[in-house]
Motif scaffolding. Structure first.
Motif, PDB file in Angstrom:
ATOM      1  N   MET A  27       0.828  -1.207   0.000  1.00 28.18           N
ATOM      2  CA  MET A  27       0.000   0.000   0.000  1.00 28.18           C
ATOM      3  C   MET A  27       0.865   1.260   0.000  1.00 28.18           C
ATOM      4  SD  MET A  27      -3.160  -0.686  -0.325  1.00 28.18           S
ATOM      5  CE  MET A  27      -3.652   1.013  -0.074  1.00 28.18           C
ATOM      6  N   GLU A  28       1.894   1.266   0.815  1.00 36.06           N
ATOM      7  CA  GLU A  28       2.773   2.442   0.897  1.00 36.06           C
ATOM      8  C   GLU A  28       3.436   2.703  -0.442  1.00 36.06           C
ATOM      9  OE1 GLU A  28       5.200   1.158   4.098  1.00 36.06           O
ATOM     10  OE2 GLU A  28       3.833   1.897   5.662  1.00 36.06           O
ATOM     11  N   TRP A  29       3.822   1.643  -1.128  1.00 36.74           N
ATOM     12  CA  TRP A  29       4.452   1.778  -2.447  1.00 36.74           C
ATOM     13  C   TRP A  29       3.472   2.383  -3.449  1.00 36.74           C
ATOM     14  CZ3 TRP A  29       3.713  -0.035  -7.408  1.00 36.74           C
ATOM     15  CH2 TRP A  29       4.816   0.028  -8.273  1.00 36.74           C
ATOM     16  N   MET A  30       2.235   1.857  -3.458  1.00 37.80           N
ATOM     17  CA  MET A  30       1.245   2.392  -4.396  1.00 37.80           C
ATOM     18  C   MET A  30       0.897   3.842  -4.087  1.00 37.80           C
ATOM     19  SD  MET A  30      -1.452  -0.622  -5.460  1.00 37.80           S
ATOM     20  CE  MET A  30      -1.776  -1.308  -3.839  1.00 37.80           C
ATOM     21  N   MET A  31       0.795   4.178  -2.802  1.00 39.68           N
ATOM     22  CA  MET A  31       0.473   5.557  -2.430  1.00 39.68           C
ATOM     23  C   MET A  31       1.598   6.508  -2.849  1.00 39.68           C
ATOM     24  SD  MET A  31      -2.563   5.528  -1.242  1.00 39.68           S
ATOM     25  CE  MET A  31      -2.795   4.256  -2.508  1.00 39.68           C
ATOM     26  N   GLU A  32       2.822   6.059  -2.730  1.00 37.42           N
ATOM     27  CA  GLU A  32       3.964   6.883  -3.168  1.00 37.42           C
ATOM     28  C   GLU A  32       3.867   7.162  -4.661  1.00 37.42           C
ATOM     29  OE1 GLU A  32       7.491   9.014  -3.061  1.00 37.42           O
ATOM     30  OE2 GLU A  32       6.388   8.198  -1.331  1.00 37.42           O
ATOM     31  N   ARG A  33       3.520   6.140  -5.436  1.00 40.40           N
ATOM     32  CA  ARG A  33       3.407   6.294  -6.885  1.00 40.40           C
ATOM     33  C   ARG A  33       2.218   7.184  -7.271  1.00 40.40           C
ATOM     34  NH1 ARG A  33       6.469   2.844  -9.959  1.00 40.40           N
ATOM     35  NH2 ARG A  33       5.847   4.334 -11.559  1.00 40.40           N
ATOM     36  N   LEU A  34       1.200   7.235  -6.415  1.00 37.50           N
ATOM     37  CA  LEU A  34       0.005   8.045  -6.692  1.00 37.50           C
ATOM     38  C   LEU A  34       0.052   9.408  -6.016  1.00 37.50           C
ATOM     39  CD1 LEU A  34      -2.717   5.246  -6.337  1.00 37.50           C
ATOM     40  CD2 LEU A  34      -1.972   6.321  -8.468  1.00 37.50           C
ATOM     41  N   ASP A  35       1.227   9.771  -5.471  1.00 38.64           N
ATOM     42  CA  ASP A  35       1.416  11.056  -4.801  1.00 38.64           C
ATOM     43  C   ASP A  35       0.533  11.197  -3.554  1.00 38.64           C
ATOM     44  OD1 ASP A  35       2.610  13.525  -4.406  1.00 38.64           O
ATOM     45  OD2 ASP A  35       1.098  14.590  -5.580  1.00 38.64           O
ATOM     46  N   HIS A  36       0.402  10.111  -2.835  1.00 38.95           N
ATOM     47  CA  HIS A  36      -0.239  10.073  -1.516  1.00 38.95           C
ATOM     48  C   HIS A  36      -1.624  10.727  -1.466  1.00 38.95           C
ATOM     49  CE1 HIS A  36       3.036   8.177   0.623  1.00 38.95           C
ATOM     50  NE2 HIS A  36       3.872   8.955  -0.038  1.00 38.95           N
ATOM     51  N   PRO A  37      -2.583  10.160  -2.184  1.00 39.10           N
ATOM     52  CA  PRO A  37      -3.951  10.692  -2.098  1.00 39.10           C
ATOM     53  C   PRO A  37      -4.549  10.547  -0.703  1.00 39.10           C
ATOM     54  CG  PRO A  37      -3.930   8.588  -3.260  1.00 39.10           C
ATOM     55  CD  PRO A  37      -2.495   9.022  -3.115  1.00 39.10           C
ATOM     56  N   GLU A  38      -4.115   9.526   0.048  1.00 41.45           N
ATOM     57  CA  GLU A  38      -4.679   9.292   1.384  1.00 41.45           C
ATOM     58  C   GLU A  38      -4.399  10.448   2.336  1.00 41.45           C
ATOM     59  OE1 GLU A  38      -0.451   8.018   2.110  1.00 41.45           O
ATOM     60  OE2 GLU A  38      -1.837   8.170   0.415  1.00 41.45           O
ATOM     61  N   LYS A  39      -3.331  11.215   2.070  1.00 41.64           N
ATOM     62  CA  LYS A  39      -2.981  12.339   2.936  1.00 41.64           C
ATOM     63  C   LYS A  39      -3.816  13.582   2.647  1.00 41.64           C
ATOM     64  CE  LYS A  39       1.746  10.757   3.829  1.00 41.64           C
ATOM     65  NZ  LYS A  39       3.192  11.072   3.753  1.00 41.64           N
ATOM     66  N   LYS A  40      -4.580  13.534   1.589  1.00 42.12           N
ATOM     67  CA  LYS A  40      -5.414  14.681   1.207  1.00 42.12           C
ATOM     68  C   LYS A  40      -6.826  14.584   1.790  1.00 42.12           C
ATOM     69  CE  LYS A  40      -2.962  15.372  -3.198  1.00 42.12           C
ATOM     70  NZ  LYS A  40      -1.857  14.431  -2.957  1.00 42.12           N
ATOM     71  N   LEU A  41      -7.096  13.528   2.562  1.00 39.01           N
ATOM     72  CA  LEU A  41      -8.453  13.253   3.029  1.00 39.01           C
ATOM     73  C   LEU A  41      -8.602  13.413   4.540  1.00 39.01           C
ATOM     74  CD1 LEU A  41      -8.978   9.915   1.038  1.00 39.01           C
ATOM     75  CD2 LEU A  41      -9.769  12.194   0.366  1.00 39.01           C
ATOM     76  N   LYS A  42      -9.778  13.886   4.954  1.00 35.65           N
ATOM     77  CA  LYS A  42     -10.182  13.794   6.354  1.00 35.65           C
ATOM     78  C   LYS A  42     -10.918  12.467   6.517  1.00 35.65           C
ATOM     79  CE  LYS A  42     -10.682  18.724   7.397  1.00 35.65           C
ATOM     80  NZ  LYS A  42     -11.629  19.800   7.843  1.00 35.65           N
ATOM     81  N   THR A  43     -10.517  11.681   7.509  1.00 37.26           N
ATOM     82  CA  THR A  43     -11.062  10.330   7.610  1.00 37.26           C
ATOM     83  C   THR A  43     -11.432   9.966   9.050  1.00 37.26           C
ATOM     84  OG1 THR A  43      -8.842   9.383   7.887  1.00 37.26           O
ATOM     85  CG2 THR A  43      -9.718   9.495   5.635  1.00 37.26           C
ATOM     86  N   VAL A  44     -12.306   8.962   9.158  1.00 42.30           N
ATOM     87  CA  VAL A  44     -12.586   8.250  10.401  1.00 42.30           C
ATOM     88  C   VAL A  44     -12.341   6.779  10.106  1.00 42.30           C
ATOM     89  CG1 VAL A  44     -14.368   7.549  12.062  1.00 42.30           C
ATOM     90  CG2 VAL A  44     -14.273   9.921  11.251  1.00 42.30           C
ATOM     91  N   HIS A  45     -11.692   6.072  11.023  1.00 34.10           N
ATOM     92  CA  HIS A  45     -11.330   4.671  10.822  1.00 34.10           C
ATOM     93  C   HIS A  45     -12.183   3.810  11.738  1.00 34.10           C
ATOM     94  CE1 HIS A  45      -7.552   2.102   9.654  1.00 34.10           C
ATOM     95  NE2 HIS A  45      -8.645   1.771   8.982  1.00 34.10           N
TER      96      HIS A  45
END
Length: 431
Positions: A27-45
């Motif tokens: 997952m970390e590898w894919m997020m790096e390649r996609l310029d970390h879209p997960e860091k652009k979101l407000k989330t609840v887990h």
């Protein structure tokens, strides 16, 4: 390049052959390649053994009532695959799925040449969801449901505003561990530094693991029964009514249309979460009451017919079956109970079937088409019921039960959520 929805979906489903691969490196590898879209979101887990989907639904509905655009990532889907990535309850379109699949497929192919190996189906879908909410359909907040465990789940690369652990039960023990403490350790992996953690976990030994992790992460902890509580609970004809009391605020006369005490607990978690989110979003009392009343999640003690009485319930593990049996015994003492059951083979089938045997006047075991599904013959052999049978064709079993059902009886179709997702459209068409 995929041109049709069927091509894209077949490629995604083909990845089921890769099984489950706990870990975050892919997952970390894919997020790096996609310029970390997960860091652009407000989330609840949201993690836990049971109740994740219902808690997501209750919280989503409250936030929707407050006028927010709410993304959700859930599993499994119930009627359509696209449901797994939705906004305000509406699944992404087929065209958007094709676009996302074409985006992720080249990364997957590149991945297969590395030591990490090819990404699984769940990893691919999770990556798609991050990109979707960050770049295709903007949202105010996304509610991420954990797929399995927590610590090494693909969703656990987010830094949420808060986290929720609904419950702890002995499910997926071959992966997560054989005790409540070990499973709690895996679930507690979603607790992040300074982010509040909410929980309805009951076992003291499991809660102590969660509490220790929260202290380690300086995460404020809110436990149902301590920092917030349910009061004045009563079952009503079409759901439950209760009050949630917290140190911040008390929400009285809440009504939900989902059945069972366990759903009041899931709703209370959503209330507590929404109260904490009020610091960032404008949420008032009316949003709580109307949102909770409207919340609907299929296959959770869902009454699809009152005459005759037919209930669908995705009780897919021992805790779920226990909750189902308790609710049936409490609400329908005078009804004879006919049961149709199918399950995945990696569950604690002995205990699940024993509990169903204890309340079923008759029970039919069926097959369904899923890679990990248990054979009906296997389920039949475990049962000690006096009125039991095998019917390999589940559609035929349901049709026959419909014809036999009288006003003193009820039909309960239960087991795997994957099974229920096939059953519901058939039942609705047949009734």
């Amino acid at each position: 390049m995929f041109h049709t929805y069927e091509e894209a979906l077949n490629w995604i489903h083909a990845r089921l052959r890769l099984g489950i691969k706990p870990g975050l490196k892919r997952m970390e590898w894919m997020m790096e390649r996609l310029d970390h879209p997960e860091k652009k979101l407000k989330t609840v887990h949201i993690g836990g053994t049971n109740g994740k989907g219902s808690t997501v639904t209750f919280l989503r509905s409250i936030l929707e009532e407050a006028g927010l655009r709410v993304g959700t990532f859930t599993s499994p889907y119930f009627e359509q695959f696209n449901e797994r990535i939705s906004i305000n309850g509406f699944p992404m379109s087929n065209e958007e799925l094709i676009k996302l699949t074409n985006l992720i497929k080249p990364l997957s192919e590149e991945f297969e040449e590395t030591d990490l190996g090819a990404p699984t189906e769940f990893e691919v879908i999770t990556a798609m969801s991050f990109y979707y909410f960050a770049h295709i359909q903007s949202v105010d907040i996304v509610l991420y449901e954990v797929g399995l465990g927590g610590r090494f789940d693909s969703t656990n690369i987010i830094e949420p505003m808060l986290s929720i652990i609904t419950s702890i039960g002995l499910d997926h023990t071959s992966i997560l561990g054989e005790t409540h403490e070990k499973i709690a350790f895996e679930k507690a992996g979603i607790i992040k530094r300074n982010a509040p953690i909410l929980t309805a976990v009951k076992q003291p030994e499991a809660y102590s693991v969660i509490e220790e992790k929260a202290l380690e992460q300086d995460a404020p902890i809110y436990k149902l029964g301590e920092q917030f509580s349910i009061e004045n609970h009563e079952s009503i004809e079409k759901g439950e009514r209760f009050t949630v009391r917290t140190a911040f605020q008390t929400i009285e006369n809440i009504e939900i249309s989902m059945y069972g005490q366990h759903q009041t607990e899931n709703a209370a978690l959503a209330v507590m979460a929404a109260l904490l989110l009020k610091e960032d979003f404008a949420i008032d009392d009316a949003h709580f009451l109307s949102g909770l009343k409207k919340a609907y999640w299929p296959g959770r003690f869902e009454i699809v017919s009152h005459y005759p009485l037919i209930v669908l319930d995705g009780a897919h593990n021992e805790e779920g079956i226990t909750t189902l049996v308790n609710e049936l015994s409490r609400r329908y003492k005078d009804k004879k109970k006919r049961v149709i059951f199918a399950a995945l083979g990696d569950k604690k089938l002995n205990k699940m079937i024993a509990k169903l045997d204890s309340i079923a006047d008759s029970i039919t075991f069926v097959d369904f088409d899923y890679p990990r599904a248990a054979d009906a013959e296997q389920l039949f052999a475990i049962s000690t019921g006096t009125d039991k049978r095998i019917q390999s064709d589940w559609k035929q079993a349901i049709t026959e039960e419909f014809q036999l059902l009288n006003k003193e009886e009820m039909l309960i179709i239960t087991g795997s959520l994957y099974f229920l997702s096939e059953v519901k459209p058939f039942v609705e068409k047949t009734l």
